[in-house]
Design a protein around this motif. Structure first.
Motif, PDB file in Angstrom:
ATOM      1  N   HIS A 591      33.286  24.923   4.294  1.00 24.51           N
ATOM      2  CA  HIS A 591      32.303  23.881   5.133  1.00 24.51           C
ATOM      3  C   HIS A 591      32.852  24.494   6.400  1.00 24.51           C
ATOM      4  CE1 HIS A 591      30.630  23.203   1.251  1.00 24.51           C
ATOM      5  NE2 HIS A 591      32.035  22.837   0.769  1.00 24.51           N
ATOM      6  N   HIS A 593      32.252  24.391  10.770  1.00 21.67           N
ATOM      7  CA  HIS A 593      31.293  23.394  11.985  1.00 21.67           C
ATOM      8  C   HIS A 593      32.762  22.287  11.560  1.00 21.67           C
ATOM      9  CE1 HIS A 593      28.574  26.337  11.099  1.00 21.67           C
ATOM     10  NE2 HIS A 593      27.957  26.107   9.892  1.00 21.67           N
ATOM     11  N   LEU A 689      29.025  16.692   6.777  1.00 24.11           N
ATOM     12  CA  LEU A 689      27.440  17.437   6.905  1.00 24.11           C
ATOM     13  C   LEU A 689      25.783  17.209   6.347  1.00 24.11           C
ATOM     14  CD1 LEU A 689      29.550  21.005   5.899  1.00 24.11           C
ATOM     15  CD2 LEU A 689      28.282  21.058   8.161  1.00 24.11           C
TER      16      LEU A 689
END
Length: 1148
Positions: A591, A593, A689
């Motif tokens: 994951h 970002h 997220l």
């Protein structure tokens, strides 16, 4: 291998020597043994160059580890007599050597020895080589230097018969295995062999069926029939090994558990479904001193496959090197590992350059057209122009078994050699200066049928020889990266078995504008997609890894767990086949970002860091939470219902923010199934997220308020994240509960705390201090009530549309239930001893989840007090004692440290983005959890502070009593060069350009600008610690010298000064690719010399090194109760110095 040899000198004295693999450090001693006769036979030799390029190098050392003999072997003849890719044709045309092939032949490139030990050493080396390499049948000496051989070569080698007179004059001799280490004889077992076999089995105490039933082997031999066969291997008519094979196996069970699609499911397409294999019972395969390549009886002509099953904890014995290990799924219920051998393993194998006619056979290797398309395109490009679409040279090779193509390898020139050198520690394995740029290549496509996976090392050895290469690189990009679409890699685990993983290097953050033309090359500085890197060299093709089948299950993708896995993944000589990670959301790197994270960071691992570790290739991931541990059956139950078996369980779950305890209410009664959809407990990037997505979808455009509850650094980074989403500060309620007793302050530096408070006020964030949550209304949460110190008379009720909980950090409820129900000792935290063990020997634990047993009387210290990454590395070191055969077992003195808890030195690090757009970084030395550790002294006389927190350029350094950097606090509106500043920890201020003196003289006004100077970049280099240790050793050695130790002035002795200068110049010269801004001798007219003069300043080096030496002694006395532990640390320093010398040895 230790042996006793006799000298050829008068008297024939005996000497004990060790026959071992050569090391680069042997080079100078090998060079000293070269004589005129050696040059006459082998030509002029550079020992370091030869060690670097040889396929196999063997050294004989005496009891003092001095080299007494050496031999180097390669896969091609000496010199330029014939092209290394064409020697087979040359040899068969001119000599009677039709039996020699690239797979069974090596060439002697050098032999040197002390004269009186030459003959004995030569015999030992030849025997050791044949013993170590089961495929080897011949050692050939072919040299363009024609001369008369002397003993010992003349005693070992025989002349090859010349077939033609038109060939070039050369020396051609051969040495056969049959004369030194003959292969074992295989025959059908007889009952008469029982006594010989029992003598062998006495040493194999792990075979209960033989020990408990003395006549078990006799019963097997008497029971032979069409489906059951036994065989023995013998030497001089004495049975020394036994094997039993049976066709009566539970094939369905194996097919249900293991993925055997590459082996056609163990069935042949012959019109009927019949098993096409033998089953080799594991216990009967022990006992043979050699590795025979024909494990199945010759009578089984209709069978193609042989299966060996071994318990997971059984060490991988040499026979299994010839088998293909079938990967085990993490949830396999069997405690057995399956190895498969195809009959074609005994057939002739040919590796050759690909031709256009191979296209159809290569296409048939893959059924997935999406994978085969890029491979076939590059194959066409090679056949047409030998270049790819970008005009980069290509080479393609195919593998043939019995004239059938079973594999293909396509490589291309590695155009980014300098980038690899600058970003990966490839120089831990090769001397870069001895490899030409044209000798580096990248593996682009690799396909090999599963039945022939055991051919990996031989295949790459041939690719290197035929391609005239010395280094092959394999890049592993993240699963989602587009580069994977351009590669066709079938069975990439084969490449990993034949290669060594390369650690990434910490990168200096360069001030490019200030450096200008003195910045490193653009080829190095170019930002590329992250990838994990593996390397294959010629010598690695002769060094099989030790396979470890033990099932190591790690629970929790915390910094501690990831650090543990990182160490195991980068063990170059070990291959852990069953590493498993149980994590709620898988690997954190899946994951990306990073900018969406609401949480602070320890700067242990970024997404880029994780992609540079071969976790995806080496670790099996089971997504889910641990909900139960069954110690008797040794498995972990996961929330998905899967059972993950283990041999060793490592608990590294860390601590999590949990649903807050609400006064006078039971949490489980509030929400028995799940928490409200608008209540978020943020514990990892996945949670962040999800929260970000929900907020953007349901909250940003609304008018409801957000409540953030907690008193850690995370609450401030979360506030900044909400402000960054466009949520007005007036909609944010920051509720700060009272700090826990004995807990450290959120912001140790008052200046930072004040700046954050001002920023919150400016953003109009509503801050409520010392409030305790007493009620959460409804599901979803619409309001929350808080009191002061449980005083209901003053209640604060806040309405909200979202509640973000960052409080009540502790052991996860499911984890606690699993620990409690498995009867592991829990005392607020999971109790461990000093070796990471719980009260169950098979269960280990580390990290903030744990605490030390009360018998140590060290309740103030726990793993939570230290750097979690360092704790994980120490955990891996302890685990490797069980599996690494190269490590010596701990001596008796180490048992004295069991009553002492380990203390660690690395800094505790925190960082994040705070309200007002401030970038924050703080590190400090480990301190006791309850404040009993050494308190940080006021910044009076030892503090260096510049800038202001309000103006966004605040920088504070604190030095300890020895003027080593102990604490750093940095608050900046500009991005912080994190790696650079983390490198300052533990550095002496003198090494920072006499920073303290300059600051006191008013010469340093801005530490940010000061550390952007080119003269500071050497300190940020990842190899500066090795350089520092080298200097410490130089000075400490001279201080112990009686003459030099009497000096009291700050001026170094000329001899010491010369050594220091030489070491500094070597350091700068060797790392000039990353430090081009430093002046070197001969460059002072064209390069800024201030940095070089700073490093070579006599006074600076003198004072610094002497104070470092004194501080090291003071530190040891400070922890006199940890004397044994300190001894281990000193050993670590010596290892670091040795590593430094391996880097710079060729320049000395």
């Amino acid at each position: 291998m230790r042996v006793t040899i006799s000298s050829a000198a008068a008297g024939g004295r005996e000497e004990t020597v060790t026959v071992r693999m050569s090391e680069c450090s042997d080079g100078p001693q090998i060079q000293a043994l070269i004589t005129a006769w050696t040059t006459a036979v082998f030509g002029r030799v550079n020992a370091i160059q030869l060690l670097e390029k040889a396929n196999l190098a063997v050294t004989v050392a005496d009891e003092s580890d001095d080299v007494v003999a050496h031999a180097s072997f390669s896969d091609h003849p000496v010199g330029e007599l014939v092209d290394q890719a064409d020697w087979e044709t040359f040899l068969r045309r001119h000599f009677s050597a039709h039996q020699c092939s690239p797979f069974n032949t090596l060439f002697l490139h050098l032999f040197v020895a002390q004269t009186e030990l030459a003959t004995a050493c030569m015999n030992e080396i030849i025997s050791a080589v044949f013993h170590a390499i089961s495929e080897l049948d011949y050692i050939v000496l072919v040299s363009p230097h024609v001369t008369d051989l002397e003993s010992p070569l003349a005693d070992v080698f025989e002349p090859l018969e010349r077939l033609s007179d038109d060939g070039p004059p050369c020396l051609a001799l051969i040495c056969s295995r049959q004369n030194h280490w003959p292969r074992l004889q295989i025959r059908v077992a007889r009952v008469e062999d029982h006594d010989d076999l029992m003598a062998v089995a006495k040493d194999e105490t792990n075979i209960p069926c033989i020990m408990k039933r003395p006549f078990f082997l006799c019963e097997l031999m008497e029971a032979q029939n069409q489906n059951l066969h036994t065989a023995v291997c013998q030497i001089d008519d004495v049975a020394v090994g036994f094997m039993c094979v049976s066709a009566d196996i539970d094939l369905k069970m194996i097919l249900d558990v293991f993925d055997l699609t590459d082996l056609d499911g163990l069935f042949q397409n012959t019109g009927r479904d019949r098993p096409a294999n033998d089953d080799d019972t594991a216990e009967e395969s022990h006992g043979g001193p050699g590795e025979e390549q024909k494990p199945a009886p010759a009578s089984q002509q209709e069978l193609d496959l042989c299966i060996v099953t071994v318990p997971s904890l059984t060490p991988e014995f040499p026979l299994l090197q010839n088998f293909f290990k079938v990967p085990s799924p993490p949830t396999s219920p069997l405690d057995q590992e399956v190895y498969v051998l195809h009959r074609h393993r005994l057939s002739s194998v040919v590796v050759r350059e690909a031709v256009p006619a191979d296209r159809a056979a290569v296409s048939a290797l893959l059924t997935d057209q999406s994978q085969s398309q890029p491979l076939l395109q590059d194959l066409d490009h090679f056949c047409q122009s030998h270049c790819d679409a970008e005009a980069i040279p290509l080479q393609a090779f195919v593998v043939q078994v019995d004239h059938q193509v079973v594999g293909v390898v396509i490589i291309r020139d590695e155009q980014e050699v300098e980038y690899i050198r600058g970003h990966y520690n490839v120089e831990n394995f090769i001397y870069f200066s001895h490899h030409g740029y044209q000798e580096h290549a990248r593996i682009v496509h690799f396909v090999l049928r599963g039945a022939f996976c055991h051919l990996g090392q031989q295949l790459f050895k041939e690719v290197l020889r035929l391609g005239h290469r010395s280094c092959l690189y394999y890049r592993m990009y993240p699963p989602h990266h587009h580069s994977n679409q351009n590669y066709c890699l079938h069975h990439p685990d084969i490449i990993l078995r034949c290669s060594v993983p390369i650690r990434p290097r910490c990168q200096i953050v360069y001030p490019l504008e200030e450096l200008g033309i003195n910045a490193p090359s653009r080829r190095i500085m170019e930002l590329q997609a992250p990838f994990a890197l593996s390397l294959i060299t010629r010598k690695l093709t002769m060094e099989p890894k030790v396979g470890i089948n033990a099932r190591l299950v790690v629970v929790g993708a915390s910094d501690t767990g990831l650090s543990f896995l990182e160490v195991l993944c980068f063990c170059s000589h070990l291959r852990f086949n069953n590493l498993v990670l149980i994590s709620t959301h898988g690997l954190p790197g899946d994951h990306s970002h990073e900018d969406v994270s609401f949480l602070s960071t320890s700067h242990a691992y970024s997404s880029r860091d994780l992609y540079q570790i071969p976790l995806h290739s080496c670790v099996g991931v089971v997504k889910g939470k641990m909900v139960a541990i069954n110690k008797e059956s040794k498995y972990v139950l996961v929330s998905s219902g899967e059972k993950v078996p283990y041999d060793h369980l490592i608990l590294c779950t860390g601590l999590q923010y949990r649903v807050p305890h609400v006064s006078r209410a039971d949490v489980e009664q509030l929400w028995p199934q799940s928490v409200p959809f608008n209540l978020f407990n943020l514990n990892d990037l996945h949670d962040c997220l999800d929260a970000r997505h929900w907020l953007c979808t349901n909250f940003v455009d609304a008018e409801d308020s957000a409540i953030i509850y907690g008193n850690s650094l995370d609450v401030y980074t979360t506030v900044e994240s909400l402000l960054g989403l466009g949520i007005r500060g007036s909609r944010i309620h920051l509720v700060l509960p009272p700090p826990d007793p004995g807990a450290s302050r959120c912001f140790p530096d008052p200046a930072v705390e004040k700046a954050v408070s001002v920023a919150l006020e400016k953003a109009m964030v509503r801050v409520h201090r010392n409030r305790i949550l007493v009620r959460l209304d409804d599901d979803p949460v619409t309001s929350a009530s808080f009191t002061i110190d449980d005083d209901d008379s003053e209640t604060l009720r806040l309405t909200c549309g979202v509640f973000i909980n960052l409080s009540n950090k502790g052991v996860d409820y499911d984890t606690f239930r699993s620990i409690r129900e498995s009867f592991l000792v829990f005392d607020g935290r999971l109790v461990i001893d000093s070796t990471f063990h719980t009260n169950c020997n098979a269960i280990w634990a580390a990290g903030p989840l744990t605490k030390f047993s009360r018998r140590y009387h060290m309740d103030m210290w726990s793993h939570a007090c230290f750097n979690s990454k360092e704790v994980g590395q120490d955990l891996a070191t302890a685990a490797l004692q069980l599996f690494d055969p190269t490590l010596e077992p701990p001596d008796e003195s180490s048992s004295k440290t069991h009553h002492l808890v380990p203390l660690y030195r690395n800094a505790k690090i925190q960082g994040g983005k705070l309200p007002g757009g401030h970038h924050y970084l703080h590190f400090t030395k480990p301190t006791a959890a309850d404040g009993t550790g050494a308190a940080v002294k006021p910044l009076q006389g030892r503090g260096i502070v510049t800038g202001s927190a309000e103006t966004g350029d605040y920088f504070s350094l604190h030095l300890d009593d020895h003027e080593l950097v102990e604490t750093l606090s940095c608050l900046s509106l500009q991005a912080i060069p994190v790696h650079n500043y983390l490198s300052l920890y533990g550095r002496h201020q003198q090494l920072l350009g006499q920073l303290l003196r300059r600051y006191q003289e008013g010469l340093v006004h801005d530490l940010h600008s000061f550390f952007r100077q080119s003269c500071c970049l050497a300190v940020f280099h990842d190899r500066f610690s090795d350089f520092e240790q080298e200097l410490q050793q130089i000075v400490s050695t001279d201080l112990q010298d009686e003459d030099l130790g009497q000096q009291t002035s700050d001026v170094l002795h000329p001899r010491t000064r010369s050594s220091v200068r030489s070491s500094a110049v070597r350091y700068l010269r060797y790392n000039a690719n990353l430090l081009p801004m430093f002046a070197l001798p001969g460059q002072l007219d064209s390069t800024d010399s201030s940095a070089a003069e700073w490093i070579l300043s006599t006074k600076t080096v003198t004072v610094t090194l002497r104070q470092l030496h004194q501080s090291q002694q003071s530190f040891s006395s400070k922890w006199e109760t940890m004397e044994e532990v300190e001894e281990e640390e000193v050993k670590g320093v010596s290892v670091g110095v040795k590593s430094f010398r391996s880097y710079f040895g060729s320049f000395c």
